[in-house]
Design a protein around this motif. Structure first.
Motif, PDB file in Angstrom:
ATOM      1  N   ARG A 629     -35.879  -7.487  75.439  1.00  0.00           N
ATOM      2  CA  ARG A 629     -36.773  -6.710  74.578  1.00  0.00           C
ATOM      3  C   ARG A 629     -36.042  -5.955  73.481  1.00  0.00           C
ATOM      4  NH1 ARG A 629     -39.644  -3.419  79.287  1.00  0.00           N
ATOM      5  NH2 ARG A 629     -37.456  -3.433  79.938  1.00  0.00           N
ATOM      6  N   SER A 630     -34.726  -5.959  73.500  1.00  0.00           N
ATOM      7  CA  SER A 630     -33.954  -5.266  72.469  1.00  0.00           C
ATOM      8  C   SER A 630     -33.648  -6.211  71.323  1.00  0.00           C
ATOM      9  CB  SER A 630     -32.648  -4.734  73.064  1.00  0.00           C
ATOM     10  OG  SER A 630     -32.897  -3.814  74.103  1.00  0.00           O
ATOM     11  N   TRP A 631     -33.345  -5.636  70.145  1.00  0.00           N
ATOM     12  CA  TRP A 631     -33.067  -6.463  68.982  1.00  0.00           C
ATOM     13  C   TRP A 631     -32.145  -5.724  68.022  1.00  0.00           C
ATOM     14  CZ3 TRP A 631     -37.552  -3.866  69.952  1.00  0.00           C
ATOM     15  CH2 TRP A 631     -37.986  -2.948  69.002  1.00  0.00           C
ATOM     16  N   VAL A 632     -31.576  -6.464  67.060  1.00  0.00           N
ATOM     17  CA  VAL A 632     -30.732  -5.873  66.027  1.00  0.00           C
ATOM     18  C   VAL A 632     -31.643  -5.258  64.976  1.00  0.00           C
ATOM     19  CG1 VAL A 632     -28.860  -6.250  64.391  1.00  0.00           C
ATOM     20  CG2 VAL A 632     -29.019  -7.673  66.443  1.00  0.00           C
ATOM     21  N   THR A 633     -31.437  -3.982  64.697  1.00  0.00           N
ATOM     22  CA  THR A 633     -32.358  -3.249  63.828  1.00  0.00           C
ATOM     23  C   THR A 633     -31.816  -2.981  62.428  1.00  0.00           C
ATOM     24  OG1 THR A 633     -31.473  -1.198  64.748  1.00  0.00           O
ATOM     25  CG2 THR A 633     -33.485  -2.092  65.766  1.00  0.00           C
ATOM     26  N   ALA A 634     -30.493  -2.876  62.291  1.00  0.00           N
ATOM     27  CA  ALA A 634     -29.919  -2.495  60.997  1.00  0.00           C
ATOM     28  C   ALA A 634     -28.512  -3.041  60.890  1.00  0.00           C
ATOM     29  CB  ALA A 634     -29.905  -0.970  60.850  1.00  0.00           C
ATOM     30  N   VAL A 635     -28.023  -3.206  59.639  1.00  0.00           N
ATOM     31  CA  VAL A 635     -26.704  -3.775  59.428  1.00  0.00           C
ATOM     32  C   VAL A 635     -26.114  -3.237  58.138  1.00  0.00           C
ATOM     33  CG1 VAL A 635     -27.463  -5.814  58.134  1.00  0.00           C
ATOM     34  CG2 VAL A 635     -25.386  -5.943  59.534  1.00  0.00           C
ATOM     35  N   ALA A 636     -24.781  -3.137  58.116  1.00  0.00           N
ATOM     36  CA  ALA A 636     -24.048  -2.777  56.896  1.00  0.00           C
ATOM     37  C   ALA A 636     -22.700  -3.469  56.958  1.00  0.00           C
ATOM     38  CB  ALA A 636     -23.877  -1.270  56.778  1.00  0.00           C
ATOM     39  N   SER A 637     -22.117  -3.778  55.800  1.00  0.00           N
ATOM     40  CA  SER A 637     -20.827  -4.469  55.755  1.00  0.00           C
ATOM     41  C   SER A 637     -19.958  -3.855  54.676  1.00  0.00           C
ATOM     42  CB  SER A 637     -21.029  -5.956  55.480  1.00  0.00           C
ATOM     43  OG  SER A 637     -21.600  -6.156  54.199  1.00  0.00           O
ATOM     44  N   SER A 643      -9.691  -7.244  56.669  1.00  0.00           N
ATOM     45  CA  SER A 643     -10.149  -5.849  56.690  1.00  0.00           C
ATOM     46  C   SER A 643     -11.661  -5.749  56.641  1.00  0.00           C
ATOM     47  CB  SER A 643      -9.552  -5.076  55.503  1.00  0.00           C
ATOM     48  OG  SER A 643     -10.049  -5.593  54.273  1.00  0.00           O
ATOM     49  N   GLY A 644     -12.337  -6.866  56.455  1.00  0.00           N
ATOM     50  CA  GLY A 644     -13.785  -6.825  56.359  1.00  0.00           C
ATOM     51  C   GLY A 644     -14.440  -6.568  57.705  1.00  0.00           C
ATOM     52  N   ILE A 645     -15.545  -5.835  57.674  1.00  0.00           N
ATOM     53  CA  ILE A 645     -16.226  -5.465  58.908  1.00  0.00           C
ATOM     54  C   ILE A 645     -17.731  -5.481  58.687  1.00  0.00           C
ATOM     55  CG2 ILE A 645     -16.201  -2.978  58.431  1.00  0.00           C
ATOM     56  CD1 ILE A 645     -15.714  -2.530  61.428  1.00  0.00           C
ATOM     57  N   VAL A 646     -18.445  -5.874  59.722  1.00  0.00           N
ATOM     58  CA  VAL A 646     -19.905  -5.805  59.750  1.00  0.00           C
ATOM     59  C   VAL A 646     -20.276  -4.894  60.915  1.00  0.00           C
ATOM     60  CG1 VAL A 646     -22.052  -7.084  60.102  1.00  0.00           C
ATOM     61  CG2 VAL A 646     -20.197  -8.101  58.768  1.00  0.00           C
ATOM     62  N   VAL A 647     -21.124  -3.918  60.666  1.00  0.00           N
ATOM     63  CA  VAL A 647     -21.610  -3.035  61.721  1.00  0.00           C
ATOM     64  C   VAL A 647     -23.098  -3.302  61.914  1.00  0.00           C
ATOM     65  CG1 VAL A 647     -21.926  -0.661  62.503  1.00  0.00           C
ATOM     66  CG2 VAL A 647     -19.872  -1.294  61.213  1.00  0.00           C
ATOM     67  N   ALA A 648     -23.460  -3.675  63.123  1.00  0.00           N
ATOM     68  CA  ALA A 648     -24.850  -4.004  63.435  1.00  0.00           C
ATOM     69  C   ALA A 648     -25.353  -3.046  64.504  1.00  0.00           C
ATOM     70  CB  ALA A 648     -24.965  -5.451  63.913  1.00  0.00           C
ATOM     71  N   ALA A 649     -26.492  -2.444  64.256  1.00  0.00           N
ATOM     72  CA  ALA A 649     -27.075  -1.482  65.180  1.00  0.00           C
ATOM     73  C   ALA A 649     -28.251  -2.107  65.915  1.00  0.00           C
ATOM     74  CB  ALA A 649     -27.532  -0.240  64.421  1.00  0.00           C
ATOM     75  N   GLY A 650     -28.541  -1.547  67.110  1.00  0.00           N
ATOM     76  CA  GLY A 650     -29.585  -2.133  67.932  1.00  0.00           C
ATOM     77  C   GLY A 650     -30.616  -1.139  68.410  1.00  0.00           C
ATOM     78  N   SER A 651     -31.711  -1.672  68.906  1.00  0.00           N
ATOM     79  CA  SER A 651     -32.803  -0.833  69.400  1.00  0.00           C
ATOM     80  C   SER A 651     -32.465  -0.172  70.728  1.00  0.00           C
ATOM     81  CB  SER A 651     -34.071  -1.675  69.550  1.00  0.00           C
ATOM     82  OG  SER A 651     -33.872  -2.719  70.494  1.00  0.00           O
ATOM     83  N   ASP A 652     -31.331  -0.538  71.341  1.00  0.00           N
ATOM     84  CA  ASP A 652     -30.929   0.079  72.600  1.00  0.00           C
ATOM     85  C   ASP A 652     -30.022   1.287  72.397  1.00  0.00           C
ATOM     86  OD1 ASP A 652     -28.637  -1.137  71.709  1.00  0.00           O
ATOM     87  OD2 ASP A 652     -28.132  -2.087  73.624  1.00  0.00           O
ATOM     88  N   GLY A 653     -29.830   1.740  71.138  1.00  0.00           N
ATOM     89  CA  GLY A 653     -29.047   2.941  70.877  1.00  0.00           C
ATOM     90  C   GLY A 653     -27.573   2.705  70.653  1.00  0.00           C
ATOM     91  N   ARG A 654     -27.137   1.449  70.524  1.00  0.00           N
ATOM     92  CA  ARG A 654     -25.725   1.152  70.297  1.00  0.00           C
ATOM     93  C   ARG A 654     -25.532   0.437  68.968  1.00  0.00           C
ATOM     94  NH1 ARG A 654     -23.765  -2.073  75.483  1.00  0.00           N
ATOM     95  NH2 ARG A 654     -25.759  -3.153  75.140  1.00  0.00           N
ATOM     96  N   ALA A 655     -24.270   0.487  68.480  1.00  0.00           N
ATOM     97  CA  ALA A 655     -23.906  -0.231  67.259  1.00  0.00           C
ATOM     98  C   ALA A 655     -22.564  -0.917  67.498  1.00  0.00           C
ATOM     99  CB  ALA A 655     -23.818   0.722  66.074  1.00  0.00           C
ATOM    100  N   TRP A 656     -22.439  -2.163  67.007  1.00  0.00           N
ATOM    101  CA  TRP A 656     -21.256  -2.974  67.253  1.00  0.00           C
ATOM    102  C   TRP A 656     -20.497  -3.218  65.957  1.00  0.00           C
ATOM    103  CZ3 TRP A 656     -25.739  -3.521  69.902  1.00  0.00           C
ATOM    104  CH2 TRP A 656     -25.675  -3.617  71.299  1.00  0.00           C
ATOM    105  N   ARG A 657     -19.171  -3.292  66.093  1.00  0.00           N
ATOM    106  CA  ARG A 657     -18.318  -3.705  64.985  1.00  0.00           C
ATOM    107  C   ARG A 657     -17.993  -5.184  65.140  1.00  0.00           C
ATOM    108  NH1 ARG A 657     -13.483  -0.028  66.232  1.00  0.00           N
ATOM    109  NH2 ARG A 657     -14.449  -0.127  68.309  1.00  0.00           N
ATOM    110  N   LEU A 658     -18.155  -5.946  64.054  1.00  0.00           N
ATOM    111  CA  LEU A 658     -17.902  -7.385  64.070  1.00  0.00           C
ATOM    112  C   LEU A 658     -16.926  -7.746  62.966  1.00  0.00           C
ATOM    113  CD1 LEU A 658     -21.641  -8.513  64.400  1.00  0.00           C
ATOM    114  CD2 LEU A 658     -19.987  -8.296  66.259  1.00  0.00           C
TER     115      LEU A 658
END
Length: 926
Positions: A629-637, A643-658
């Motif tokens: 039931r959770s999903w990716v809600t927001a993203v920024a790069s 050195s490039g990074i993508v940060v993706a946030a989720g509906s479960d209250g966490r955000a990941w670095r990719l």
């Protein structure tokens, strides 16, 4: 086209005689086959696709030269296949022309079994609910079940009413509107369940009915229904048929402990069926036709042969009655009394007798009792002997045998003449296409037919035991040295080699124009040959295969690469509307699935075939949410390369670095938010790159993307924070945060909240910042349908709110169009709108194409053209040329699109469901 029309005039392109017209799909496929096989530049025929789940409409364009105006034949073909098979089983030598209209006329004998089972079907005997009919091939178990079903089933009783008149009253079950019957040959559990649902008139869910759902519906019927399942041993997966279908039906009980249904099952005496045999035997419900007393078997067999011979020309007259009676008795004696008792007989007496009667149809009749006894004494004791006896009398025996051997390798409902002819030519070089057409007519005695969805005739052998024999000995007579199961594998391997070689060499043009039979069953030929991996590695096969046949077989893949492609295909079928999409979209789906499964290079290769300068996947990453039931809600790069990074946030209250280059997750996720994270932005401050998040708890938090350490936070809203952007305001890097009824400013380097705020909002949903004539501005969009433009230096509006949108607005991005700063907005009205930031006025007609609300929009350039890219809940990403206002590309996604971003190296970041995708553009970058 002229060549195809000439062929159509000769054989109707294989169209069945029950069809008045040749179907347009069959005609179009033959055109495509020839065009795609032509030398020179590749050419492809395009036709409007038809829904494969629906019947092909009859179009009166091309009359079928083989059409036979026979209402009974056409009515027969209108009966659905799992039920129609019981008509075939009534007579082991049913012939499409000679015997049509007299189905079941030769069924005789088995009186004791008929009486017992007829009473049981009518509910005249207490029972545990299970009856089993078993026996070796050819003992008549399917004919017995066929007689019972055709006498009692309302549809079949109407199609062949004479069956009831052939049966004695005590052995004829009553017509029963609560009878459902299915034939399991070459079928799986879902097909049987769907057929029973239709036969009983039960509600049909859009995704099909489960076995447990079927049982629940059967339990609610006003009377206990009867369910008949025959040929379980010929199912595609007999063990699963037992476990997932038969055992649940056997054990299903009403609240008063009575059975939910009366279940009658037919199968060969194989070891895997012993548990069901044991259950039936405990309640005296086991009918084993291999253990029938010799006297009873002889009597039944003699009665059957008298009925058969009464329809053979030369024996059908009154004066020949004593001759046919003597001949029938001699044949019965030969097959019963003179036959030693084997532990498990391989050939049933009824099948052999019926086939020998068919052979007699080609001989001059004998006219004396002495000659009748002599002829009866030559009766073969096995089905292969009958076959070899007849082929030995034919000058074209090699071509006939090759045709039969080709048909023996058919799976499912049978193979069309064009496939049979091609395989027959492989067995015998003199078996030309015309010769095979003639051979199919000559050996129709051994064949059964049905009709393909496109109207062509499908051919299979009348009995599986005959098919097994011809697979072992396709072109030679059986000997002890050559008889063995390994011969089937060798023959199957040769058949698969020939079929796959023909497809890849262009005999049928390409995978898009091969006969539907091959799209449905080439996977089964690969299984028989032990070559599943080889087939799954062929992406073109995956693009065109019939998923209903392929999906259940994907578990057979052995190598890692084949398993990967199987997983890709399975996910494509489950997460996307794969079957109904165009070829280009199916190719795109598999490209994305390759990236999602970790093979981005394969994904790029597949996608590059769509168009020269299209999008291809760089990578895909599925985030490890705890539930579906959770999903990716927001993203920024930010950044490029290593050195490039993508940060993706989720509906479960966490955000990941990719990692921007590979998609690999970096360290642990940012956690600590009190609810869903709905906004993320990146900012470079004092040599550090910070990720700033906000969400349901109204707090912004900053994290060091290099170390993952928490930097600081501030409570800025009484409700949700929906959007964050980074802007330069008065020489300072400032995070502009919006959510409830205000836009606030926060300095992440100091943690200070800037005095003052922008008010007059109604739950702002998105924000974008840019500069107009040197002044920093922000554009916000809100639930009140408004687009607002602000001066960030003092927080004052530059223009009155604009409400051209007819519903809530969820997304905004900025670009330059014709030298003017422009905002692009989108939302709940499915439209993309453009705004001149100097005047605050909307530009042009809104861009339409989405079929659901739009959640995200970004701006970039493709070539020299300013471009907007939007994504939303219709599961598409659309590319808009802002110079022309045209949608230039539509990319399907596996789930709703929540967020988009453009990386500094020109990649497109897409957040869809639980996945983050990054796409690159071939040729010139963004």
């Amino acid at each position: 086209m002229a060549a195809v029309l000439r062929q159509l005039a000769v054989d109707g392109l294989g169209t069945d005689p029950s069809r008045r017209y040749v179907s347009f799909p069959a005609f179009a496929r033959r055109i495509a086959e020839r065009v795609e096989a032509m030398p020179g530049l590749p050419q492809r025929v395009h036709a409007t696709p038809l829904d494969p789940a629906q019947d092909v409409p009859e179009l009166p364009f091309f009359p079928n030269p083989r059409f036979v105006d026979d209402p009974q034949r056409m009515a027969r073909q209108a009966i659905e296949s799992p039920l129609r098979s019981f008509l075939d089983e009534l007579d082991d030598v049913f012939d499409a022309e000679h015997f049509l209209g007299r189905v079941g006329s030769h069924f005789a004998g088995r009186r004791r079994q008929l009486r017992t089972l007829a009473r049981w079907m009518d509910g005249a005997e207490p029972t545990s609910g299970l009856r089993v009919v078993t026996g070796s091939p050819g003992v008549g178990k399917s004919a017995l079940l066929g007689a019972l079903v055709c006498a009692a089933h309302p549809v079949l009783a109407a199609a062949v009413p004479h069956v009831r008149t052939r049966l004695e009253a005590a052995g004829c079950p009553s017509r029963n509107p609560y009878l459902g019957a299915v034939h399991a040959r070459q079928r799986r559990v879902p097909e049987l369940v769907d057929s029973l649902v239709r036969q009983f008139g039960l509600p049909q869910p859009s995704r099909g009915r489960s076995v447990s759902g079927l049982i629940a519906e059967l339990a609610g019927l006003p009377v206990t229904p009867v369910v008949v399942v025959d040929a379980v041993d010929e199912a595609l997966d007999p063990n699963r048929m037992i476990r997932d279908f038969l055992m649940p039906l056997i054990s299903a009980r009403q609240l008063d402990d009575t059975p939910v249904c009366r279940l009658l099952v037919g199968f060969r005496p194989w070891p895997e069926f012993r548990p069901i045999r044991k259950i039936a035997a405990q309640d005296y419900g086991l009918t084993d036709l291999d253990t029938v007393e010799r006297a009873e078997l002889r009597s039944d067999l003699g009665e059957y042969m008298q009925a058969r011979l009464a329809d053979v020309p030369g024996y059908d007259s009154a004066v020949q009655r004593p001759v046919r009676e003597r001949l029938a008795d001699t044949i019965a004696d030969r097959l019963v009394d003179d036959q030693p008792t084997p532990s498990e007989p391989e050939w049933g007496a009824f099948l052999v007798a019926g086939m020998f009667a068919g052979y007699l149809d080609h001989l001059a009749p004998v006219t004396s009792l002495e000659k009748a006894e002599q002829l009866g004494a030559t009766t073969p004791r096995s089905l292969p002997e009958v076959l070899e006896l007849e082929l030995g009398t034919r000058p074209d025996r090699a071509e006939l045998r090759a045709t039969l051997a080709a048909v023996a390798h058919a799976v499912g409902e049978g193979a069309p003449a064009e496939v049979v002819g091609f395989l027959a030519e492989g067995f015998c070089g003199t078996a030309t296409e015309d010769q095979v057409r003639s051979s199919l007519d000559a050996v129709r005695f051994y064949l059964r037919t049905t009709v393909e969805q496109d109207g062509t005739t499908l051919y299979r052998l009348l009995h599986q035991s005959l098919a097994d024999y011809l697979r072992r000995h396709p072109m030679s007579v059986s000997t002890a040295e050559t008889d063995g199961p390994e011969d089937i594998g060798a023959s199957s391997g040769a058949v698969f080699d020939r079929l796959l070689g023909a497809i890849r060499s262009g005999r049928w043009g390409s995978w898009s124009s091969v006969p539907p039979y091959l799209l449905r069953h080439v996977i089964h030929h690969a299984i028989e040959a032990g070559r599943v991996d080889e087939l799954l590695l062929d992406i073109e096969f995956l693009l065109h295969a019939d998923g209903r046949s392929l999906l259940p077989e994907l578990h057979r893949a052995k190598g890692a690469a084949a398993r990967l492609r199987g997983d890709m295909y399975s996910r494509a079928r489950q997460s996307w509307a794969f079957r109904d999409e165009s070829l280009a979209t199916r190719r795109w789906i598999l490209a994305i699935e390759a990236a999602r499964h970790g093979d981005a290079e394969l994904g790029r290769k597949i996608a590059s075939e769509i168009q020269p300068n299209g999008w291809v996947p760089r990578w895909a990453s599925t985030l490890p949410f705890a539930d579906e039931r959770s999903w990716v809600t927001a993203v920024a790069s930010s950044g490029t390369g290593r050195s490039g990074i993508v940060v993706a946030a989720g509906s479960d209250g966490r955000a990941w670095r990719l990692d921007m280059s590979t998609g690999e997750r970096i360290g642990k996720p940012f956690a600590g938010s009190g609810g869903s994270v709905s906004a993320v932005a990146l900012a470079d401050l004092d040599g550090r790159r910070l990720a700033v998040t906000g969400g349901a708890d109204g707090t912004v938090r900053a994290w060091d993307t290099a170390t993952g350490n928490f930097v600081g936070s501030a409570g800025l809203a009484t409700g949700w924070i929906n959007a964050i952007t980074c802007a330069e305001v008065n020489g300072h890097t400032t995070m502009v945060v919006c959510g409830d009824e205000a836009v606030r400013f926060w300095d992440p380097s100091t943690g200070a909240v800037r005095p003052g705020q922008v008010v007059d909002h109604r739950w702002s949903r998105a924000i974008a910042s840019t500069s107009v004539d040197g002044r920093p501005i922000a554009v916000t969009v809100s639930n009140d349908h408004a687009v607002r433009i602000w001066d960030l230096t003092d927080g004052t509006p530059l223009h009155p709110p604009s409400r051209d949108h007819r519903d809530r607005v969820y997304a905004v991005a900025c670009t330059v169009l014709d030298g003017d700063p422009v905002a692009v907005t989108a939302g709940d009205d499915f439209l993309v709108r453009l705004w001149n930031l100097r005047t605050g006025r909307s530009l042009r007609t809104p861009l339409s194409g989405h079929s659901d609300w739009i959640a995200a929009v970004v701006c970039t350039e493709i070539g020299a053209s300013p471009t907007a890219i939007s994504g939303g809940f219709d599961r598409t990403v659309r590319v808009w040329d802002l110079d022309t206002g045209l949608c230039t590309e539509v990319m399907k996604m596996p789930a709703p699109v929540w967020a988009l971003d453009i990386t500094s190296d020109g990649g497109l970041v897409i957040c869809t469901g639980q996945d983050v995708l990054v796409l690159d553009r071939l040729g010139k970058g963004c």
